[in-house]
Design an enzyme around this catalytic site. Structure first.
Site, PDB file in Angstrom:
ATOM      1  N   HIS A 147      -2.900  -1.047  10.144  1.00 39.71           N
ATOM      2  CA  HIS A 147      -4.302  -1.427  10.357  1.00 39.71           C
ATOM      3  C   HIS A 147      -4.202  -2.501  11.441  1.00 39.71           C
ATOM      4  O   HIS A 147      -3.523  -3.516  11.232  1.00 39.71           O
ATOM      5  CB  HIS A 147      -4.855  -1.983   9.028  1.00 39.71           C
ATOM      6  CG  HIS A 147      -6.266  -2.487   9.058  1.00 39.71           C
ATOM      7  ND1 HIS A 147      -7.162  -2.212   8.039  1.00 39.71           N
ATOM      8  CD2 HIS A 147      -6.931  -3.284   9.927  1.00 39.71           C
ATOM      9  CE1 HIS A 147      -8.316  -2.809   8.299  1.00 39.71           C
ATOM     10  NE2 HIS A 147      -8.202  -3.477   9.437  1.00 39.71           N
ATOM     11  N   CYS A 200      -7.358  -3.443   4.158  1.00 45.65           N
ATOM     12  CA  CYS A 200      -8.695  -3.001   3.704  1.00 45.65           C
ATOM     13  C   CYS A 200      -9.001  -3.611   2.334  1.00 45.65           C
ATOM     14  O   CYS A 200     -10.134  -4.011   2.063  1.00 45.65           O
ATOM     15  CB  CYS A 200      -8.757  -1.482   3.632  1.00 45.65           C
ATOM     16  SG  CYS A 200      -8.810  -0.701   5.259  1.00 45.65           S
ATOM     17  N   THR A 246       4.392  -3.035   9.663  1.00 46.59           N
ATOM     18  CA  THR A 246       4.462  -2.608   8.264  1.00 46.59           C
ATOM     19  C   THR A 246       3.088  -2.242   7.712  1.00 46.59           C
ATOM     20  O   THR A 246       2.999  -1.509   6.733  1.00 46.59           O
ATOM     21  CB  THR A 246       5.079  -3.710   7.378  1.00 46.59           C
ATOM     22  OG1 THR A 246       4.316  -4.911   7.530  1.00 46.59           O
ATOM     23  CG2 THR A 246       6.529  -3.969   7.754  1.00 46.59           C
ATOM     24  N   ASP A 248      -0.982 -15.478   6.762  1.00 45.01           N
ATOM     25  CA  ASP A 248       0.040 -14.487   6.414  1.00 45.01           C
ATOM     26  C   ASP A 248       0.759 -14.923   5.136  1.00 45.01           C
ATOM     27  O   ASP A 248       1.103 -16.086   4.967  1.00 45.01           O
ATOM     28  CB  ASP A 248       1.034 -14.333   7.572  1.00 45.01           C
ATOM     29  CG  ASP A 248       1.850 -13.058   7.449  1.00 45.01           C
ATOM     30  OD1 ASP A 248       1.661 -12.154   8.282  1.00 45.01           O
ATOM     31  OD2 ASP A 248       2.683 -12.966   6.518  1.00 45.01           O
ATOM     32  N   HIS A 307      -1.098 -11.234  14.965  1.00 47.65           N
ATOM     33  CA  HIS A 307      -0.458 -12.414  14.381  1.00 47.65           C
ATOM     34  C   HIS A 307      -0.728 -13.593  15.308  1.00 47.65           C
ATOM     35  O   HIS A 307      -0.576 -13.471  16.527  1.00 47.65           O
ATOM     36  CB  HIS A 307       1.057 -12.229  14.323  1.00 47.65           C
ATOM     37  CG  HIS A 307       1.539 -11.115  13.457  1.00 47.65           C
ATOM     38  ND1 HIS A 307       2.076 -11.314  12.209  1.00 47.65           N
ATOM     39  CD2 HIS A 307       1.582  -9.773  13.666  1.00 47.65           C
ATOM     40  CE1 HIS A 307       2.443 -10.151  11.686  1.00 47.65           C
ATOM     41  NE2 HIS A 307       2.157  -9.207  12.546  1.00 47.65           N
ATOM     42  N   HIS A 364      -3.833  -5.451  13.734  1.00 44.70           N
ATOM     43  CA  HIS A 364      -3.881  -6.885  13.415  1.00 44.70           C
ATOM     44  C   HIS A 364      -3.133  -7.670  14.472  1.00 44.70           C
ATOM     45  O   HIS A 364      -2.198  -7.178  15.104  1.00 44.70           O
ATOM     46  CB  HIS A 364      -3.298  -7.172  12.024  1.00 44.70           C
ATOM     47  CG  HIS A 364      -1.894  -6.658  11.825  1.00 44.70           C
ATOM     48  ND1 HIS A 364      -1.615  -5.347  11.535  1.00 44.70           N
ATOM     49  CD2 HIS A 364      -0.694  -7.290  11.867  1.00 44.70           C
ATOM     50  CE1 HIS A 364      -0.317  -5.184  11.402  1.00 44.70           C
ATOM     51  NE2 HIS A 364       0.283  -6.353  11.618  1.00 44.70           N
ATOM     52  N   GLY A 382       8.415  -3.247  14.140  1.00 39.34           N
ATOM     53  CA  GLY A 382       8.301  -4.028  12.910  1.00 39.34           C
ATOM     54  C   GLY A 382       6.945  -3.923  12.235  1.00 39.34           C
ATOM     55  O   GLY A 382       6.645  -4.683  11.317  1.00 39.34           O
ATOM     56  N   CYS A 427      -4.691   0.785   1.886  1.00 36.94           N
ATOM     57  CA  CYS A 427      -4.328  -0.142   2.962  1.00 36.94           C
ATOM     58  C   CYS A 427      -4.515  -1.563   2.441  1.00 36.94           C
ATOM     59  O   CYS A 427      -5.607  -1.934   2.000  1.00 36.94           O
ATOM     60  CB  CYS A 427      -5.213   0.104   4.180  1.00 36.94           C
ATOM     61  SG  CYS A 427      -5.105  -1.207   5.416  1.00 36.94           S
TER      62      CYS A 427
HETATM   63  P1  AMP Z   1       3.282  -6.258  10.708  1.00 32.28           P
HETATM   64  O1  AMP Z   1       4.712  -6.349  10.251  1.00 32.28           O
HETATM   65  O2  AMP Z   1       3.061  -6.574  12.147  1.00 32.28           O
HETATM   66  O3  AMP Z   1       2.650  -4.948  10.278  1.00 32.28           O
HETATM   67  O4  AMP Z   1       2.535  -7.413   9.941  1.00 32.28           O
HETATM   68  C1  AMP Z   1       2.045  -7.295   8.642  1.00 32.28           C
HETATM   69  C2  AMP Z   1       1.946  -8.690   8.119  1.00 32.28           C
HETATM   70  O5  AMP Z   1       1.106  -8.663   6.981  1.00 32.28           O
HETATM   71  C3  AMP Z   1       3.282  -9.295   7.673  1.00 32.28           C
HETATM   72  O6  AMP Z   1       3.540 -10.483   8.418  1.00 32.28           O
HETATM   73  C4  AMP Z   1       3.071  -9.567   6.193  1.00 32.28           C
HETATM   74  O7  AMP Z   1       3.695 -10.757   5.756  1.00 32.28           O
HETATM   75  C5  AMP Z   1       1.563  -9.644   6.098  1.00 32.28           C
HETATM   76  N1  AMP Z   1       1.022  -9.336   4.787  1.00 32.28           N
HETATM   77  C6  AMP Z   1       1.291  -8.252   4.009  1.00 32.28           C
HETATM   78  N2  AMP Z   1       0.591  -8.308   2.860  1.00 32.28           N
HETATM   79  C7  AMP Z   1      -0.156  -9.451   2.917  1.00 32.28           C
HETATM   80  C8  AMP Z   1      -1.087 -10.076   2.034  1.00 32.28           C
HETATM   81  N3  AMP Z   1      -1.410  -9.549   0.854  1.00 32.28           N
HETATM   82  N4  AMP Z   1      -1.652 -11.254   2.431  1.00 32.28           N
HETATM   83  C9  AMP Z   1      -1.340 -11.806   3.620  1.00 32.28           C
HETATM   84  N5  AMP Z   1      -0.477 -11.248   4.495  1.00 32.28           N
HETATM   85  C10 AMP Z   1       0.120 -10.097   4.159  1.00 32.28           C
END
Ligand code: AMP
Length: 112
Positions: free
Chosen positions: A97, A6, A94, A29, A101, A99, A92, A3
């Site tokens: 875990h 994580c 991805t 982000d 925004h 979170h 959306g 993850c």
């Molecule tokens: P979601 O699409 O709601 O699952 O949001 C996941 C978010 O995590 C996306 O906006 C990605 O740009 C962000 N994200 C993925 N990898 C990283 C990373 N290494 N550092 C900061 N943000 C990340």
């Protein structure tokens, strides 16, 4: 566990940290969708998305929102920001875990 969040919490992947305590981690982000875009996550991977929240585990969500309130004041965006949490791929999501925004700056436009 494979993850990305994580790994960020564990310091295995670098991040632009905004805030950290025992339970919560906040960081910018990597692909901002607004001039200000950061994420606030529980350190624990226990919850995959908002659909996993229940009476027994929801304390962390209250704590996350208190951290969001603190951070938006520190960043001077308390008068104009949006909190979004995606659940499931159609929404959306991805990273599986939980979170939140936090988006601000410019005109965020209408919801959805
Ligand atoms: P979601 O699409 O709601 O699952 O949001 C996941 C978010 O995590 C996306 O906006 C990605 O740009 C962000 N994200 C993925 N990898 C990283 C990373 N290494 N550092 C900061 N943000 C990340």
């Amino acid at each position: 566990m494979d993850c990305v969040f994580c790994k960020i919490v564990a310091g295995e992947i670098p991040s632009k940290k905004l805030y950290e305590d025992e339970q919560v981690y906040a960081f910018y982000d990597i692909a901002p969708a607004a001039p200000v875009h950061f994420l606030v996550i529980p350190k624990s991977h226990e919850l995959t998305c908002a659909a996993d929240i229940n009476e027994q585990n929801s304390e962390i969500v209250a704590h996350i929102f208190s951290v969001i309130s603190r951070l938006v004041r520190e960043l001077g965006i308390e008068n104009g920001f949006r909190v979004v949490t995606n659940c499931g791929e159609p929404a959306g999501q991805t990273v599986h875990h939980l979170h939140f925004h936090v988006l601000a700056g410019g005109d965020l436009g209408a919801m959805a």
